[in-house]
Design a protein around this motif. Structure first.
Motif, PDB file in Angstrom:
ATOM      1  N   VAL A 109       0.879  -1.168   0.000  1.00 23.49           N
ATOM      2  CA  VAL A 109       0.000   0.000   0.000  1.00 23.49           C
ATOM      3  C   VAL A 109       0.919   1.221   0.000  1.00 23.49           C
ATOM      4  N   TRP A 111       0.097   4.551  -0.539  1.00 21.40           N
ATOM      5  CA  TRP A 111      -0.536   5.588   0.276  1.00 21.40           C
ATOM      6  C   TRP A 111      -2.037   5.333   0.306  1.00 21.40           C
ATOM      7  N   MET A 112      -2.694   5.972   1.272  1.00 17.19           N
ATOM      8  CA  MET A 112      -4.126   5.746   1.458  1.00 17.19           C
ATOM      9  C   MET A 112      -4.755   7.017   2.008  1.00 17.19           C
ATOM     10  N   SER A 113      -5.903   7.402   1.458  1.00 18.25           N
ATOM     11  CA  SER A 113      -6.656   8.552   1.939  1.00 18.25           C
ATOM     12  C   SER A 113      -8.056   8.086   2.315  1.00 18.25           C
ATOM     13  N   VAL A 135     -12.390   4.841   1.344  1.00 14.51           N
ATOM     14  CA  VAL A 135     -10.933   4.865   1.260  1.00 14.51           C
ATOM     15  C   VAL A 135     -10.529   4.885  -0.207  1.00 14.51           C
ATOM     16  N   ALA A 137      -6.894   4.375  -2.321  1.00 10.32           N
ATOM     17  CA  ALA A 137      -5.522   3.943  -2.044  1.00 10.32           C
ATOM     18  C   ALA A 137      -4.786   3.568  -3.317  1.00 10.32           C
ATOM     19  N   ILE A 139      -2.186   0.893  -4.587  1.00 17.01           N
ATOM     20  CA  ILE A 139      -1.697  -0.420  -4.178  1.00 17.01           C
ATOM     21  C   ILE A 139      -1.001  -1.110  -5.340  1.00 17.01           C
ATOM     22  N   ARG A 158      -4.888   2.286  -8.492  1.00 10.20           N
ATOM     23  CA  ARG A 158      -5.526   3.036  -7.415  1.00 10.20           C
ATOM     24  C   ARG A 158      -6.970   2.572  -7.304  1.00 10.20           C
ATOM     25  N   THR A 163     -13.947   1.383   4.793  1.00 12.21           N
ATOM     26  CA  THR A 163     -13.285   1.074   6.058  1.00 12.21           C
ATOM     27  C   THR A 163     -14.274   1.196   7.204  1.00 12.21           C
ATOM     28  N   VAL A 185      -9.766  -2.284   6.513  1.00 14.44           N
ATOM     29  CA  VAL A 185      -9.855  -1.668   5.186  1.00 14.44           C
ATOM     30  C   VAL A 185     -10.093  -2.758   4.137  1.00 14.44           C
ATOM     31  N   LEU A 187     -10.350  -3.044  -0.032  1.00 10.51           N
ATOM     32  CA  LEU A 187     -10.171  -2.380  -1.324  1.00 10.51           C
ATOM     33  C   LEU A 187     -10.640  -3.236  -2.494  1.00 10.51           C
TER      34      LEU A 187
END
Length: 214
Positions: A109, A111-113, A135, A137, A139, A158, A163, A185, A187
């Motif tokens: 991962v 980054w993740m917002s 979320v 992210a 990955i 992305r 979450t 989380v 995805l």
């Protein structure tokens, strides 16, 4: 003679003070990633599944606001950005798609917002809470040559997911507070470069952080 004919003047009762809301706040946290996705080899009558373990520490910065209180409940939202070492080692399971040679499987991962609603139950200076939201992210990951054929196959994309989690917050002063939380989380299924492998990209994170209220 009887008393005055004038009606007595009644003083209005003071209105109850509204619950004070902390307004906007910023926060920072350090988190430990745990658990991870499952990769499945679809090339046999019996599906072969390997668990990938994501670990490492990451930093989170964000902001939030409590916007309402109803009875004993507090309602707010938070938005944050997380980045750091959220990656797996080379996983070598007893099953394809992580079995062949030195390739194994990986999951990262970058980054993740997240944007989440927060519903808490204040008890003095302490507030346990539940949280849920969306979320986004970045990955990436890979599977071994045995599952993919001539080349290592994988994904780099992305994804939008969701979450849920729970935590606790404790006020230290009018400006400062601490909080700890655990998040799950999901995805969804990343797009491998082969139909022979599929995945379910999930992981968990435990965070400990500080809050500064404006």
């Amino acid at each position: 003679m009887a008393g005055s004919l004038n009606e007595p003047i009644l003083e209005p009762e003071p209105a109850a003070a509204a619950s004070s809301l902390p307004g906007w706040y910023a926060f920072g946290a350090i988190g430990k990633t745990f658990s991870g996705p499952e990769y499945t080899y679809n090339g046999s009558d019996t599906d072969n599944v390997t668990d990938i373990s994501i670990s490492g520490f990451a930093g989170t910065v964000g902001f939030g606001r409590e916007f309402a209180r109803r009875g004993n409940l507090s309602f707010g939202f938070e938005a944050d950005l997380t980045a750091g070492d959220m990656s797996s080692d080379r996983e070598f399971g007893g099953t394809t798609p992580c079995l062949t040679g030195e390739e194994g499987c990986t999951a990262d991962v970058n980054w993740m917002s997240a944007a989440r609603l927060v519903v808490g139950a204040p008890q003095g200076a302490t507030m346990p809470y539940l949280t849920a939201g969306v979320v986004f992210a970045d990955i990436e990951g890979s599977a071994d040559l045995g599952a993919c054929g001539a080349t290592e196959c994988g994904f780099d994309e992305r994804r939008l997911g969701w979450t849920v989690g729970a935590g606790i917050r404790h006020e230290l002063s009018d400006r400062w507070a601490v909080k700890g939380e655990v998040l799950y989380v999901d995805l969804g299924s990343p797009d491998f470069t082969t139909d022979g492998v599929s995945g379910d990209f999930t992981f968990g994170s435990a965070r400990l952080g500080m809050i500064y209220k404006f």
